[in-house]
Design an enzyme around this catalytic site. Structure first.
Site, mmCIF file in Angstrom:
data_model
loop_
_atom_site.group_PDB
_atom_site.id
_atom_site.type_symbol
_atom_site.label_atom_id
_atom_site.label_comp_id
_atom_site.label_asym_id
_atom_site.label_seq_id
_atom_site.Cartn_x
_atom_site.Cartn_y
_atom_site.Cartn_z
ATOM 1 N N LYS A 68 23.245 39.691 81.857
ATOM 2 C CA LYS A 68 23.098 39.615 80.334
ATOM 3 C C LYS A 68 22.757 38.400 79.645
ATOM 4 O O LYS A 68 23.736 37.389 79.700
ATOM 5 C CB LYS A 68 24.486 40.112 79.663
HETATM 6 C C1 E4P Z 1 28.120 45.581 75.726
HETATM 7 O O1 E4P Z 1 27.376 45.193 76.554
HETATM 8 C C2 E4P Z 1 28.449 44.732 74.497
HETATM 9 O O2 E4P Z 1 28.861 43.473 74.697
HETATM 10 C C3 E4P Z 1 29.450 45.537 73.540
HETATM 11 O O3 E4P Z 1 29.154 46.994 73.701
HETATM 12 C C4 E4P Z 1 29.553 45.116 72.249
HETATM 13 O O4 E4P Z 1 30.601 45.949 71.533
HETATM 14 P P1 E4P Z 1 31.306 45.571 70.208
HETATM 15 O O5 E4P Z 1 30.277 45.274 69.082
HETATM 16 O O6 E4P Z 1 32.456 46.310 70.034
HETATM 17 O O7 E4P Z 1 31.880 44.272 70.558
#
Ligand code: E4P
Length: 299
Positions: free
Chosen positions: A110
């Site tokens: 990521k």
């Molecule tokens: C997943 O890859 C993301 O980091 C996650 O869905 C972020 O979610 P949030 O906005 O609830 O922190």
């Protein structure tokens, strides 16, 4: 008409939840992790509550261990996030990615969708890496991801953050809808297809920051390829007997403002898109939050 259920990834860094989610729905196609989720891992929380912080090596060793525990349960892609802030260079992000990529058989790195993250991803893909471009809030970011990953050997993931737009009073589902529309247009243009993937779409839509069953159902209806889903929402889906909507499903609007579609031009130079700005500074806030969550674990 039947609809294709997107792949389901679990949005969690707790291997115990991986087991629980698998038990609940019978399978998992993958998992996404991030620094905030690592900070909330019960073992890490316990350590922090005892006032014990970690060295960078300890933190990375711990994250690796978590990923390897998850891999015992999940055969599909596991997304692992680099530690980044606005000062990070592409070289720095690439170095972290190369290490994290060795943690498992099917790791997607990521990278934040900021200029350094895009540059690192573009290079990483040339070296045979796999990516999940995260913290996506705008069509400009999505367009930059499309062109930065055009020559990849395997599909890349794009993570638009739905819930964080909702938090600001805008309908985050519009970002998914607008991006899919733009990607279909890009894909039909000369030079717009990834030749390595024999004309298949090379960026898979991974609906992220899912906070409700409405987001979950709307992502299915819009045709997302993957959804990353917190445990709580999977439990709610079980309560609804794993109902699957058709393509006409629309989430109730709840008074949210629309995000308007932009007819962006296709430009093979990913650096031509302005990815550093959006009105609400959601990107800035998101990057700072992940970085702060990382820093709070470190001595
Ligand atoms: C997943 O890859 C993301 O980091 C996650 O869905 C972020 O979610 P949030 O906005 O609830 O922190």
């Amino acid at each position: 008409m039947s609809i294709k259920l997107p792949k389901i990834h679990l949005d969690s860094s707790d291997p115990a939840e991986t087991k629980k989610a698998k038990g609940l729905i019978g399978y998992l196609d993958g998992q996404t992790t991030n620094p905030s989720l690592v900070a909330n891992n019960p073992d890490i929380k316990k350590r922090l509550d005892e006032g014990k912080k970690l060295t960078e090596k300890e933190l990375l060793d711990f994250y690796k261990q978590v990923v390897q525990e998850i891999e015992k349960e999940v055969a599909g892609p596991i997304s692992v996030e680099v530690n980044a802030n606005w000062e990070s260079t592409a070289a720095d992000l690439l170095k972290q990615a190369e290490n994290m990529f060795t943690w498992g058989k099917n790791i997607h790195i990521k990278f934040p969708t900021i200029p350094a993250g895009l540059e690192a991803a573009n290079q990483f893909l040339k070296n045979g890496g796999r990516v999940n471009m995260t913290l996506v809030f705008t069509q400009e970011q999505a367009a930059a991801v499309y062109t930065a990953t055009l020559k990849a050997q395997s599909p890349s993931f794009l993570s638009p953050f739905i819930g964080r737009w909702d938090d600001r009073g805008f309908d985050g589902m519009d970002l998914v809808k607008n991006t899919l529309k733009m990607y279909r247009k890009f894909h039909s243009l000369p030079g717009g297809k990834n030749e390595n993937l024999k004309g298949k779409m090379h960026v898979l839509m991974l609906a992220a920051s899912i906070r409700s069953l409405d987001h979950f159902y709307a992502s299915i209806a819009l045709g997302a390829d993957i959804m990353t889903v917190p445990m709580k929402i999977l439990e709610q889906w079980i309560h609804e007997e794993q109902w699957i909507p058709d393509e006409h499903y629309r989430a109730p609007s709840k008074g949210l403002k629309s995000i308007v579609y932009k007819d962006l031009p296709f430009n093979p130079d990913f650096k031509s898109y302005d990815v550093s700005k959006e009105d609400g500074s959601l990107l800035d806030e998101g990057l700072k939050k992940f970085s702060a969550d990382w820093q709070k674990l470190l001595q």
